[in-house]
Scaffold this active site. Structure first.
Site, short mmCIF file in Angstrom:
data_model
loop_
_atom_site.label_atom_id
_atom_site.label_comp_id
_atom_site.label_asym_id
_atom_site.label_seq_id
_atom_site.Cartn_x
_atom_site.Cartn_y
_atom_site.Cartn_z
N LYS A 68 0.82 -1.21 0.00
CA LYS A 68 0.00 0.00 0.00
C LYS A 68 0.86 1.26 0.00
O LYS A 68 2.04 1.23 0.34
CB LYS A 68 -0.95 0.01 1.20
CG LYS A 68 -0.33 0.10 2.56
CD LYS A 68 -1.38 -0.15 3.64
CE LYS A 68 -0.80 -0.04 5.04
NZ LYS A 68 -0.72 1.34 5.51
N TYR A 73 15.93 30.61 2.13
CA TYR A 73 14.83 31.44 2.63
C TYR A 73 15.08 31.86 4.08
O TYR A 73 15.48 31.06 4.92
CB TYR A 73 13.51 30.66 2.57
CG TYR A 73 12.92 30.60 1.18
CD1 TYR A 73 12.47 31.74 0.53
CD2 TYR A 73 12.79 29.38 0.52
CE1 TYR A 73 11.92 31.68 -0.74
CE2 TYR A 73 12.25 29.29 -0.75
CZ TYR A 73 11.81 30.46 -1.38
OH TYR A 73 11.26 30.39 -2.64
#
Length: 339
Positions: free
Chosen positions: A33, A248
């Protein structure tokens, strides 16, 4: 573009360890999954088929359809199909959902033995069997899920005992309502390695197969090897002076003149931003500088290709999380190569 390397030898090593515990390759149901825990659904399905794995567990119908050609048995955990399948079994997670399944659908009933997430209560079993019979579904199995098998507590024994009671009741009800012999399973990776003598019909194995199972030392050491390594390619390079601020907010402050290179792996690809707050270093000790951007990140390196991590457990320690999150965060667009 950053890329992923999948080590087949490591995967097969892990499956060897698991098969020794289950006593048969046929009892291994590989959990695929969420893009095979970020490893790549089709890549891992193909390798599993090569090894001889015949069973798989997935989350959705589309995942089941994608890997149907590789396995003899597939269990879907979290979706109700529009029509039956000869090869795929589907999970009943709630007694109220039984009427939503199409006539003739092969199903397995999930029972809640203490996780309190999905599954019916043990006291609802007789009603569930009756509804399944009335809906003309094909009941093939009963299973549960352990909530803390990887922790050194007595809860695993408590849930194991609860499942044994549910199993006995299911056998009685199967006979009463005319169902055939049922398949019983409760073990995930951690639970399998709690057993001294594994005796269930199969084990649903995920994180152990991918080499990142973590267990208390008291459970015994198993030499699992991580299957996945993540590499990034250099986009640019520059020499910056002491005191320069990178990225940043200027968060990355250089303490000396340094060569800083930018690489094509960022949070948009699955690199968790919190790693930058905890002094992230690659397996070779290369330091991350400044914040992680959407598409890239900066390191004190001159390498053209940089190994970002080769063990999700270590990467997870920088993110203050678990290896599952690190792995499943890796986006499907990243190229995956088997070696």
């Amino acid at each position: 573009m950053a890329y992923i390397i999948l080590n087949k030898n490591n995967f097969f090593n892990n499956l060897d360890i698991i098969a020794k515990r289950t006593k048969s390759v046929d009892k291994i149901a590989l959990v695929l999954k969420d893009n095979a825990y970020g490893h790549g659904l089709l890549e891992m399905a193909a390798m599993a088929g090569e090894y001889g794995i015949k069973k798989a567990v997935v989350r959705t119908c589309s995942e089941a359809q994608s890997v149907e050609g590789y396995f003899e048995y597939i269990l879907v955990l979290g979706e109700i199909p529009s029509c039956p399948s000869q090869k795929v079994r589907y999970t009943i997670n709630d007694i109220k959902s039984i009427e939503k399944f199409a006539k003739g659908t092969k199903v397995e009933l999930k029972v809640d033995t203490g996780m309190h997430r999905n599954g019916i209560d043990v006291c609802e079993m007789e009603e569930a069997f009756l509804r399944i019979k009335d809906a003309e579904l094909i009941l093939e199995g009963l299973f549960t899920h352990h909530r803390s098998a990887d922790e050194l507590t007595s809860e695993w024994f408590w849930q194991k005992e609860n499942f044994q009671k549910a199993k006995a009741e299911a056998q009685r009800l199967a006979q009463k309502f005319g169902f055939g012999a049922l398949r019983f399973h409760s073990s995930n990776s951690a639970s399998l390695f709690r057993y001294v003598d594994f005796d269930e019909d199969m084990a649903r194995v995920g994180i152990a197969a991918y080499g990142c199972l973590e267990l208390p030392e008291a459970f015994g050491a198993e030499h699992f090897k991580p299957v996945l390594s993540l590499y990034a390619k250099k986009l640019s390079q520059r020499v910056l002076q002491e005191g320069s601020r990178v990225g940043y907010g200027g968060d990355g402050v250089l303490t000396q003149e340094s060569v800083v290179s930018n690489y094509d792996f960022g949070y948009g690809d699955g690199f968790l931003r919190i790693c930058a707050q905890n002094g992230y270093k690659t397996p070779h000790g290369v330091e991350l500088v400044g914040r992680i951007s959407m598409d890239n990140s900066s390191f004190l390196s001159t390498q053209e290709k940089l190994l970002i991590f080769d063990d999700a457990r270590v990467a997870a320690s920088y993110a203050k999380t678990i290896s599952y999150e690190v792995l499943t965060s890796l986006k499907a667009h990243l190229k995956r190569e088997v070696i």
